[in-house]
Design an enzyme around this catalytic site. Structure first.
Site, PDB file in Angstrom:
ATOM      1  N   LYS A  68       8.161 -54.348  -9.242  1.00 53.05           N
ATOM      2  CA  LYS A  68       7.331 -55.234  -8.684  1.00 53.05           C
ATOM      3  C   LYS A  68       7.782 -56.470  -8.484  1.00 53.05           C
ATOM      4  O   LYS A  68       9.149 -56.599  -8.534  1.00 53.05           O
ATOM      5  CB  LYS A  68       7.215 -55.643 -10.233  1.00 53.05           C
ATOM      6  CG  LYS A  68       6.628 -57.117 -10.117  1.00 53.05           C
ATOM      7  CD  LYS A  68       6.601 -56.717 -12.115  1.00 53.05           C
ATOM      8  CE  LYS A  68       7.930 -57.807 -13.324  1.00 53.05           C
ATOM      9  NZ  LYS A  68       7.953 -58.425 -14.082  1.00 53.05           N
ATOM     10  N   ARG A 112       1.700 -56.865 -20.298  1.00 54.07           N
ATOM     11  CA  ARG A 112       3.163 -55.946 -20.166  1.00 54.07           C
ATOM     12  C   ARG A 112       3.963 -57.113 -21.460  1.00 54.07           C
ATOM     13  O   ARG A 112       4.685 -56.475 -22.229  1.00 54.07           O
ATOM     14  CB  ARG A 112       4.380 -55.216 -19.667  1.00 54.07           C
ATOM     15  CG  ARG A 112       4.523 -55.984 -18.493  1.00 54.07           C
ATOM     16  CD  ARG A 112       6.123 -56.447 -18.840  1.00 54.07           C
ATOM     17  NE  ARG A 112       6.746 -56.592 -17.539  1.00 54.07           N
ATOM     18  CZ  ARG A 112       8.127 -57.310 -17.662  1.00 54.07           C
ATOM     19  NH1 ARG A 112       8.209 -58.455 -18.664  1.00 54.07           N
ATOM     20  NH2 ARG A 112       8.475 -57.392 -17.103  1.00 54.07           N
ATOM     21  N   GLN A 140       1.522 -67.486 -21.139  1.00 56.19           N
ATOM     22  CA  GLN A 140       2.135 -66.561 -21.463  1.00 56.19           C
ATOM     23  C   GLN A 140       1.665 -67.215 -23.694  1.00 56.19           C
ATOM     24  O   GLN A 140       1.705 -65.877 -24.187  1.00 56.19           O
ATOM     25  CB  GLN A 140       3.998 -66.780 -21.957  1.00 56.19           C
ATOM     26  CG  GLN A 140       4.073 -65.482 -22.752  1.00 56.19           C
ATOM     27  CD  GLN A 140       3.149 -63.698 -22.272  1.00 56.19           C
ATOM     28  OE1 GLN A 140       3.421 -63.002 -23.143  1.00 56.19           O
ATOM     29  NE2 GLN A 140       2.920 -63.787 -21.065  1.00 56.19           N
ATOM     30  N   GLY A 224      11.087 -66.076 -23.945  1.00 61.85           N
ATOM     31  CA  GLY A 224      11.505 -67.602 -22.202  1.00 61.85           C
ATOM     32  C   GLY A 224      12.583 -67.400 -21.155  1.00 61.85           C
ATOM     33  O   GLY A 224      13.141 -67.291 -19.655  1.00 61.85           O
ATOM     34  N   ASP A 226      14.767 -65.258 -19.068  1.00 62.67           N
ATOM     35  CA  ASP A 226      15.401 -64.393 -18.054  1.00 62.67           C
ATOM     36  C   ASP A 226      16.377 -64.966 -16.782  1.00 62.67           C
ATOM     37  O   ASP A 226      15.814 -64.149 -16.370  1.00 62.67           O
ATOM     38  CB  ASP A 226      14.213 -63.694 -17.829  1.00 62.67           C
ATOM     39  CG  ASP A 226      12.857 -65.076 -17.497  1.00 62.67           C
ATOM     40  OD1 ASP A 226      13.469 -66.191 -17.040  1.00 62.67           O
ATOM     41  OD2 ASP A 226      12.064 -64.097 -16.890  1.00 62.67           O
ATOM     42  N   LYS A 230      18.758 -70.319 -18.193  1.00 66.19           N
ATOM     43  CA  LYS A 230      18.159 -70.291 -19.193  1.00 66.19           C
ATOM     44  C   LYS A 230      18.132 -70.354 -20.617  1.00 66.19           C
ATOM     45  O   LYS A 230      18.972 -69.622 -21.478  1.00 66.19           O
ATOM     46  CB  LYS A 230      16.223 -69.503 -18.953  1.00 66.19           C
ATOM     47  CG  LYS A 230      16.184 -69.927 -17.699  1.00 66.19           C
ATOM     48  CD  LYS A 230      14.717 -68.916 -17.506  1.00 66.19           C
ATOM     49  CE  LYS A 230      13.976 -69.330 -16.625  1.00 66.19           C
ATOM     50  NZ  LYS A 230      12.617 -68.391 -16.399  1.00 66.19           N
TER      51      LYS A 230
END
Length: 335
Positions: A68, A112, A140, A224, A226, A230
């Site tokens: 992906k 997902r 989201q 959030g 990732d 962050k």
């Protein structure tokens, strides 16, 4: 190679009760099988507040696995565009041949990720809740609330976002969809103090939630963070939580809230952190009682991507030109 567009995918894959066990099984597989899941590769495009991630995982027993590419460009709202985008490629684990392109524009990732949030609440939140909170007002945030309603009944949502206008749009849209009361909060603190489940859905680079806002019975799903820079939770929150769960410890220690807890000395790198797959597999307990404070740190895994891509592909070929019967005769399977 079979190529499927976003509109085709959306015909057959929706956020529903059938998706949740597919994603839950991906977590269980991570805890019970020798899943091959390399570290995430990321390209940062800082001048445009963007990033591109490459994720993958091979799950033993599957004949296909997903590769992906997903992007998040967080100035896109100023251009009238969604922040998330991307595609998935399915590759044969038997021959290495590319078998399909799923041109989903990030849709399957949204599905997902929302399912993962629901699974976290299924095992870690109180059984009975009245008020849930969401920090963030984008796509989201909407998906997370839709998914949460699949595992918990609740009466109201409290929402906070940087833009009051976007929070108002969230309220207007989601009240009709979810049929619950939605209240706009003036601060993130008001969301946390007055909610029993809180989901954070932002690309924040400074902690939003502070430890003294937490209260007995609260569950937080932080999805959030990732990337290394962050952070949505104060670094001491993982230490004080009664139950702190990661999608994968290694990945969260590199990219998630766990990274900041370790870097600032609140937890050691050897801290006994629970992985969500250990809970779904029954190896570790979820919430033990209604007074616990629980936190789930979600960074998104390649195993989830393989699981949702195979699920989508199954429905697409069932309704496509080759048909599931022909596909199965070639000794492919999805279970």
């Amino acid at each position: 190679m079979h190529i499927f567009t976003e509109s085709e995918i959306k015909q057959f894959v929706t956020l529903n009760e059938q998706v949740l066990p597919v994603v839950e099984d991906a977590f269980t597989q991570l805890a019970t099988k020798e899943v091959i899941m390399p570290p995430i590769m990321r390209v940062d495009v800082k001048e445009n507040n963007g990033e591109v991630d490459v994720k993958t995982a091979y799950i033993p027993g599957k004949d296909l696995f997903a590769l992906k590419v997903s992007s998040g460009f967080f100035n896109n709202d100023q251009l009238g565009l969604p922040s998330a985008n991307g595609l998935m490629m399915l590759i044969s684990a038997v021959t290495g041949e590319p078998k399909a392109l799923l041109l989903d524009n990030g849709y399957l990732t949204e599905i997902r990720t929302a399912a993962a949030g629901a699974i976290a609440s299924k095992y870690l939140a109180k059984e009975r809740v009245k008020t849930v909170g969401v920090i963030g007002t984008g796509a989201q945030a909407r998906y997370q609330m839709k998914a949460l309603q699949l595992v918990r009944d609740f009466e109201r949502i409290i929402v906070f976002g940087r833009s009051r206008e976007n929070a108002r749009k969230f309220k207007d849209e989601m009240e009709d969809i979810l049929q619950v009361d939605i209240q706009l909060a003036e601060t993130a603190e008001a969301v946390v103090r007055n909610s029993e489940i809180v989901v954070t859905t932002t690309p924040a680079k400074q902690p939003i939630i502070q430890v003294d806002w937490l209260h007995p019975g609260l569950h937080i799903t932080a999805m959030g963070s990732d990337a290394e820079e962050k952070q949505e939770l104060a670094a001491n929150i993982p230490k004080i939580a009664d139950r702190y769960v990661c999608d994968t410890k290694a990945q969260c220690a590199r990219l998630g809230e766990l990274r900041h807890a370790i870097a600032q000395g609140y937890l050691s790198s050897n801290a006994p952190v629970i992985e969500l797959g250990e809970v779904t597999a029954g190896k570790m307990a979820g919430r033990l009682h209604d007074k616990e404070i629980t936190v789930c740190d979600l960074t998104g895994t390649g195993a989830q991507d393989t699981a949702i891509a195979l699920y989508a592909y199954q429905f697409l070929i069932e309704n496509g030109e080759i048909g599931l019967e022909i596909y199965n005769k070639k000794s492919h399977h999805f279970t």
